[in-house]
Structures are given as structure tokens and as C-alpha cells.
Design a protein around this motif. Structure first.
Motif, short mmCIF file in Angstrom:
data_model
loop_
_atom_site.label_atom_id
_atom_site.label_comp_id
_atom_site.label_asym_id
_atom_site.label_seq_id
_atom_site.Cartn_x
_atom_site.Cartn_y
_atom_site.Cartn_z
N GLY A 259 35.83 -41.33 101.51
CA GLY A 259 35.22 -40.09 101.97
C GLY A 259 35.74 -39.58 103.30
O GLY A 259 35.55 -38.41 103.63
N SER A 260 36.39 -40.44 104.08
CA SER A 260 36.94 -40.00 105.36
C SER A 260 37.97 -41.00 105.86
O SER A 260 37.98 -42.17 105.44
N ILE A 261 38.84 -40.53 106.76
CA ILE A 261 39.82 -41.41 107.39
C ILE A 261 39.11 -42.50 108.18
O ILE A 261 39.48 -43.68 108.12
N THR A 262 38.07 -42.11 108.92
CA THR A 262 37.35 -43.08 109.76
C THR A 262 36.78 -44.22 108.93
O THR A 262 36.94 -45.40 109.27
N SER A 263 36.14 -43.90 107.84
CA SER A 263 35.55 -44.95 106.99
C SER A 263 36.62 -45.84 106.39
O SER A 263 36.44 -47.07 106.31
N ALA A 264 37.74 -45.24 105.97
CA ALA A 264 38.82 -46.03 105.38
C ALA A 264 39.42 -46.99 106.40
O ALA A 264 39.70 -48.16 106.09
N VAL A 265 39.65 -46.52 107.63
CA VAL A 265 40.21 -47.37 108.68
C VAL A 265 39.25 -48.51 109.01
O VAL A 265 39.65 -49.67 109.15
N GLN A 266 37.98 -48.19 109.12
CA GLN A 266 36.99 -49.22 109.46
C GLN A 266 36.92 -50.30 108.38
O GLN A 266 36.85 -51.50 108.69
N LYS A 267 36.95 -49.90 107.13
CA LYS A 267 36.89 -50.88 106.04
C LYS A 267 38.15 -51.73 106.02
O LYS A 267 38.09 -52.95 105.79
N GLU B 188 48.42 -42.15 106.62
CA GLU B 188 49.20 -40.97 106.25
C GLU B 188 48.38 -39.72 106.56
O GLU B 188 47.24 -39.59 106.11
N CYS B 189 48.96 -38.82 107.33
CA CYS B 189 48.24 -37.64 107.81
C CYS B 189 48.98 -36.36 107.44
O CYS B 189 50.21 -36.30 107.55
N GLN B 190 48.22 -35.36 107.05
CA GLN B 190 48.80 -34.07 106.67
C GLN B 190 48.67 -33.02 107.77
O GLN B 190 49.16 -31.90 107.63
N SER B 191 48.00 -33.38 108.88
CA SER B 191 47.79 -32.43 109.97
C SER B 191 47.53 -33.19 111.27
O SER B 191 47.25 -34.40 111.25
N GLU B 192 47.62 -32.47 112.37
CA GLU B 192 47.28 -33.07 113.66
C GLU B 192 45.83 -33.52 113.70
O GLU B 192 45.50 -34.55 114.28
N ALA B 193 44.95 -32.74 113.10
CA ALA B 193 43.53 -33.08 113.10
C ALA B 193 43.30 -34.42 112.40
O ALA B 193 42.51 -35.25 112.87
N GLU B 194 44.00 -34.64 111.27
CA GLU B 194 43.86 -35.93 110.59
C GLU B 194 44.42 -37.06 111.44
O GLU B 194 43.86 -38.16 111.46
N ALA B 195 45.52 -36.80 112.13
CA ALA B 195 46.11 -37.82 113.00
C ALA B 195 45.16 -38.15 114.14
O ALA B 195 44.99 -39.33 114.51
N ASP B 196 44.52 -37.13 114.70
CA ASP B 196 43.53 -37.37 115.76
C ASP B 196 42.40 -38.26 115.26
O ASP B 196 41.98 -39.21 115.95
N LEU C 86 53.08 -38.74 109.98
CA LEU C 86 53.06 -37.30 109.74
C LEU C 86 53.91 -37.04 108.51
O LEU C 86 55.12 -37.24 108.53
N ASP C 87 53.26 -36.64 107.43
CA ASP C 87 53.92 -36.59 106.13
C ASP C 87 54.25 -35.17 105.71
O ASP C 87 53.39 -34.28 105.75
N ASN C 88 55.51 -34.97 105.33
CA ASN C 88 55.98 -33.70 104.77
C ASN C 88 55.86 -32.51 105.72
O ASN C 88 55.64 -31.38 105.29
N SER D 59 52.59 -33.15 120.77
CA SER D 59 51.21 -32.81 121.08
C SER D 59 50.32 -34.05 121.01
O SER D 59 49.48 -34.29 121.89
N LEU D 60 50.49 -34.84 119.95
CA LEU D 60 49.68 -36.05 119.79
C LEU D 60 49.94 -37.05 120.92
O LEU D 60 49.00 -37.61 121.51
N LYS D 61 51.19 -37.28 121.22
CA LYS D 61 51.54 -38.24 122.26
C LYS D 61 50.94 -37.84 123.61
O LYS D 61 50.37 -38.66 124.34
N ASP D 62 51.07 -36.56 123.94
CA ASP D 62 50.55 -36.08 125.21
C ASP D 62 49.03 -36.17 125.27
O ASP D 62 48.46 -36.65 126.25
N ARG D 63 48.39 -35.71 124.22
CA ARG D 63 46.93 -35.66 124.20
C ARG D 63 46.32 -37.06 124.31
O ARG D 63 45.39 -37.30 125.08
N TRP D 64 46.88 -38.02 123.56
CA TRP D 64 46.28 -39.34 123.55
C TRP D 64 46.72 -40.19 124.73
O TRP D 64 45.99 -41.09 125.16
#
Length: 295
Positions: A180-188, A202-210, A222-224, A236-241
Motif C-alpha cells: 500500500g505504500s513505500i513506507t510500509s514496504a521498506v519497514q517490512k 524503485e522510484c518513478q518521481s522525486e516524491a517517491e524517492a523522498d 530513479l527509473d525511466n 535536487s535529492l542530494k541537496d535536499r537530504w
């Protein structure tokens, strides 16, 4: 780039010989009719490199002929680049054993060397453009032949990426959908992977990567993305995080990248560039094994 002097065979597990046994069993399941014709006379065969490439696969080639009671004398080191026509090795043994091992050994060597040749070209591109990240293969390998293909990547001078499902947890769209979500999948995934197994999402957007980074992913893929979009998103991701104190999250670029386009993705913000084309559709290097006629 891989050194030609490395003893790559020391990477291989002891059971690799069982792969060779299976190859020989597949090719000679019952009678060896051609072997009956040529008999047991001791002969020497020469291995010829007939197309330019990188020699890779020596331990497997050696094992084929070892199991058949033959001996191989190599004239070039593993990882050597050559131009045709090149005498690469001599093989000594009974005529029927030489011919029994011929096609099995050549099929393996042609594909292994083909992958190593493409890998070497990618490694040279990386070096020529000063890219400091990793160029990697993928798990898009041939069932039953992965050990050879991953070995070829090492000989060619690139990263193998994950070897199998057990060596890294990669969460793709189907894994995320199931939870149901990236967060739940990572935690499991973390609950069973522990501290020693990395998690990649695997992320399709910056929001998913965040979301993946916030959930504790070690690598975001970052896929495709197109090349320009990939570079922008990675920066953007590197700077923000980094501003939030996350300095060790790795960013991987993947999806449709080829030898022809990889240069467009080189960026100091992209840590890994992976290509399925290292193993998919790669041209083989042409070799032949010729029994030399007695004088």
C-alpha cells in the motif's frame, strides 16, 4: 578498470564445477557418435579469437577440458583485449575428448567474452569522461548461467549490482503495491533484512524517492527518467537530504540506458548507473577450436 593480472578464478565458489558437469551432460546425454569416429589419439587444438574482444571465462573453459581429461595452455591473460585472428590457447588431449568439449567450451567463452567486451567499453567511457560513480549490470541474466555472466562483468571492469534476491532487497512497484505504500514496504523489508542487507527502492518521481529515503532506504533508483530529468532529480535529492543530514543515500539511474546513451547520464549526483543491456542482446565474441593436423 579491471587489471589483466587479477586471478579472477579466486572469486568462484567450489561448486562452479557442477555447472560444467551439467553442460557436458546436456550436450552428450548418451552415445558420442562423432567421438567414436575420431578415437583416442593424442592431439593439440588451437583456440583462435576470430573477432576483436576481451577474453573472459578461462576458469570455466579450463574446467570443461579438465573434466574430459585434457589440458589447456593459455597464451593470454584473463581480461586481455585482442585483435583477430589471435591464437589464444592450446588444448591437449584425446581427439574425441577435445571435440566433446569443443562446443560447450566455445559457447560459454563466446558469451562470457561478449559481456566482458561490452563491460570494458563501458568502463572506458566512464574513465574517459571522469565519471566517479559506478557503472553496473543488472539481474537480467540467463537462468543457469548467471555466475558466468556476473563473472564477465567483473573481468570487464564494471560493478555486478546485486547477485541475487538474497544479496540486496530491491522493492519495485509490485512490492510497494502489495503493502500500500513505500513506507510500509521498506519497514517490512527491514524487519527481516536486518542491518546487513541494503534496501533499494524503485522510484518513478522525486516524491517517491523522498518517501523512500525518509522510510530508511539505502538506495533510491530513479527509473525511466530521461537524462536531463535524471540529473535534475538526482541533484535536487542530494541537496535536499544533505541539508537534513542524510549524506549516505545512494542514487541509481536505471531504465533504458545503453552504451550509446550512458554518457548523457554521467553526473556527480548519480552514484550508480545500471544497464540491462550489459547482458541482454550483447554480441558474442567469435572463437573457434581447430585440431592441428599431425605433421
Amino acid at each position: 578498470m579491471a587489471s589483466e593480472s587479477n586471478s579472477y578464478e579466486h572469486l568462484l565458489p567450489p561448486h562452479f564445477s557442477s555447472l560444467v558437469t551439467a553442460w557436458l551432460k546436456e550436450d552428450t546425454p548418451s552415445f558420442d557418435y562423432g567421438g567414436f569416429v575420431v578415437g583416442e589419439k593424442q592431439e593439440r587444438a588451437v583456440l583462435l579469437g576470430k573477432a576483436p574482444g576481451v577474453v573472459a571465462g578461462k576458469p570455466f573453459f579450463d574446467e570443461v577440458f579438465k573434466q574430459l581429461g585434457c589440458r589447456v595452455e593459455w597464451l593470454v591473460a584473463e581480461g586481455t583485449e585482442f585483435q583477430p585472428i589471435k591464437e589464444v590457447a592450446y588444448v591437449y588431449g584425446p581427439a574425441r575428448q577435445l571435440l566433446m568439449g569443443e562446443r560447450v567450451a566455445l559457447n560459454m567463452l563466446a558469451r562470457c567474452s561478449g559481456i566482458a567486451t561490452r563491460a570494458r567499453r563501458l568502463a572506458k567511457l566512464k574513465e574517459a569522461h571522469g565519471y566517479t560513480g559506478l557503472v553496473a549490470g543488472t539481474r537480467k541474466t540467463t537462468p543457469g548461467f548467471r555466475l558466468v555472466e556476473k563473472y564477465a562483468m567483473v573481468v570487464g571492469g564494471i560493478d555486478t549490482h546485486r547477485m541475487d534476491l538474497s544479496s540486496c532487497i530491491m522493492l519495485k512497484d509490485n512490492h510497494i503495491w502489495s503493502q500500500g505504500s513505500i513506507t510500509s514496504a521498506v519497514q517490512k523489508a527491514r524487519s527481516v533484512g536486518g542491518f546487513s542487507v541494503k534496501i533499494e527502492v524503485e522510484c518513478q518521481s522525486e516524491a517517491e524517492a523522498d518517501e523512500a529515503i525518509a522510510a530508511g532506504a539505502d538506495v533510491v533508483m530513479l527509473d525511466n527518467f530521461d537524462a536531463a530529468g535524471m540529473k535534475t532529480a538526482a541533484a535536487s535529492l542530494k541537496d535536499r537530504w544533505a541539508q537534513r543530514g542524510y549524506k549516505h543515500v545512494l542514487v541509481e539511474a536505471s531504465g533504458g540506458i545503453t552504451e550509446e546513451s550512458i554518457v548523457d547520464y554521467f553526473s556527480s549526483h548519480i552514484d550508480i548507473i545500471s544497464l540491462g543491456s550489459v547482458t541482454q542482446g550483447v554480441p558474442h565474441v567469435d572463437f573457434s577450436l581447430k585440431v592441428q593436423r599431425s605433421q
